[in-house]
Write a protein that holds these residues in place. Structure first.
Motif, PDB file in Angstrom:
ATOM      1  N   GLU A  98      14.634  72.126  56.238  1.00 59.49           N
ATOM      2  CA  GLU A  98      13.194  72.325  56.424  1.00 59.49           C
ATOM      3  C   GLU A  98      12.523  72.685  55.102  1.00 59.49           C
ATOM      4  N   SER A  99      13.187  73.491  54.290  1.00 59.00           N
ATOM      5  CA  SER A  99      12.652  73.857  52.974  1.00 59.00           C
ATOM      6  C   SER A  99      12.539  72.629  52.087  1.00 59.00           C
ATOM      7  N   LEU A 100      13.529  71.731  52.156  1.00 58.56           N
ATOM      8  CA  LEU A 100      13.476  70.497  51.372  1.00 58.56           C
ATOM      9  C   LEU A 100      12.324  69.605  51.827  1.00 58.56           C
ATOM     10  N   GLU A 101      12.100  69.535  53.121  1.00 57.98           N
ATOM     11  CA  GLU A 101      10.964  68.754  53.629  1.00 57.98           C
ATOM     12  C   GLU A 101       9.645  69.333  53.129  1.00 57.98           C
ATOM     13  N   ASP A 102       9.517  70.652  53.173  1.00 61.31           N
ATOM     14  CA  ASP A 102       8.297  71.312  52.675  1.00 61.31           C
ATOM     15  C   ASP A 102       8.134  71.075  51.174  1.00 61.31           C
ATOM     16  N   LEU A 103       9.227  71.205  50.437  1.00 60.38           N
ATOM     17  CA  LEU A 103       9.178  70.994  48.992  1.00 60.38           C
ATOM     18  C   LEU A 103       8.766  69.561  48.678  1.00 60.38           C
ATOM     19  N   ARG A 104       9.350  68.613  49.402  1.00 64.74           N
ATOM     20  CA  ARG A 104       8.999  67.208  49.176  1.00 64.74           C
ATOM     21  C   ARG A 104       7.494  67.003  49.404  1.00 64.74           C
ATOM     22  N   GLY A 105       6.947  67.612  50.454  1.00 66.46           N
ATOM     23  CA  GLY A 105       5.508  67.499  50.717  1.00 66.46           C
ATOM     24  C   GLY A 105       4.671  68.125  49.618  1.00 66.46           C
ATOM     25  N   SER A 106       5.083  69.303  49.146  1.00 61.86           N
ATOM     26  CA  SER A 106       4.347  69.979  48.064  1.00 61.86           C
ATOM     27  C   SER A 106       4.370  69.151  46.787  1.00 61.86           C
ATOM     28  N   LEU A 107       5.534  68.593  46.470  1.00 62.15           N
ATOM     29  CA  LEU A 107       5.642  67.771  45.266  1.00 62.15           C
ATOM     30  C   LEU A 107       4.831  66.487  45.407  1.00 62.15           C
ATOM     31  N   LYS A 108       4.831  65.912  46.598  1.00 62.11           N
ATOM     32  CA  LYS A 108       4.042  64.698  46.838  1.00 62.11           C
ATOM     33  C   LYS A 108       2.561  64.982  46.622  1.00 62.11           C
ATOM     34  N   ASP A 109       2.094  66.149  47.093  1.00 66.77           N
ATOM     35  CA  ASP A 109       0.688  66.538  46.899  1.00 66.77           C
ATOM     36  C   ASP A 109       0.341  66.646  45.417  1.00 66.77           C
ATOM     37  N   LEU A 110       1.359  66.924  44.580  1.00 59.83           N
ATOM     38  CA  LEU A 110       1.147  67.043  43.141  1.00 59.83           C
ATOM     39  C   LEU A 110       1.408  65.728  42.406  1.00 59.83           C
ATOM     40  N   GLY A 111       1.677  64.664  43.178  1.00 56.32           N
ATOM     41  CA  GLY A 111       1.921  63.361  42.567  1.00 56.32           C
ATOM     42  C   GLY A 111       3.352  63.157  42.120  1.00 56.32           C
ATOM     43  N   SER A 112       4.262  63.956  42.615  1.00 53.10           N
ATOM     44  CA  SER A 112       5.666  63.850  42.230  1.00 53.10           C
ATOM     45  C   SER A 112       6.485  63.512  43.465  1.00 53.10           C
ATOM     46  N   GLY A 113       7.759  63.654  43.357  1.00 47.80           N
ATOM     47  CA  GLY A 113       8.661  63.389  44.468  1.00 47.80           C
ATOM     48  C   GLY A 113       9.872  64.287  44.363  1.00 47.80           C
TER      49      GLY A 113
END
Length: 128
Positions: A98-113
């Motif tokens: 779940e933390s990885l899913e949240d992190l992926r979303g946060s990074l996506k919001d910043l234009g990363s992955g």
């Protein structure tokens, strides 16, 4: 039986997180990594207070965050240092996924992955 079912569901989630991203496959990933700062994430799975990500971003090159689902930690057969219990139980594994899913979303919001791969960090990072 319920525990086996929940472990199976977690394994499916881990598989989907670790599935290759078409943008980062094969030579494309190697080429991207050679021009990027690779950040190996272990326990620090948040963006807002992650010193490694902040330092990598400060350097100006693209940042390639990587998390390894290490079988020595996440496999059902992995034992604690005392050898009497699983190294990572179902609840901990669920929390990490779940933390990885949240992190992926946060990074996506910043234009990363986020690159998530199953394997030993030594092999995963060498492949990148």
């Amino acid at each position: 039986m319920r525990r086996a079912t929940s472990l199976l569901a977690l394994a499916r989630t881990a598989h989907s997180l670790a599935a290759p991203n078409s943008l980062l496959r094969g030579r494309k990933m190697s080429a991207m990594a050679s021009k990027a700062t690779v950040v190996w994430l272990r326990d620090e799975l948040r963006v807002h207070d992650n010193a490694l990500l902040a330092e990598a971003a400060r350097r100006g090159a693209p940042v390639l965050p990587v998390f390894c689902l290490d079988p020595r930690v996440f496999d059902a057969s992995a034992k604690s240092d005392l050898g009497s219990s699983q190294k990572t139980g179902a609840r901990r594994a669920k929390f990490v996924l779940e933390s990885l899913e949240d992190l992926r979303g946060s990074l996506k919001d910043l234009g990363s992955g986020l690159v998530v791969r199953r394997g030993s960090p030594r092999q995963v990072l060498a492949d990148i």
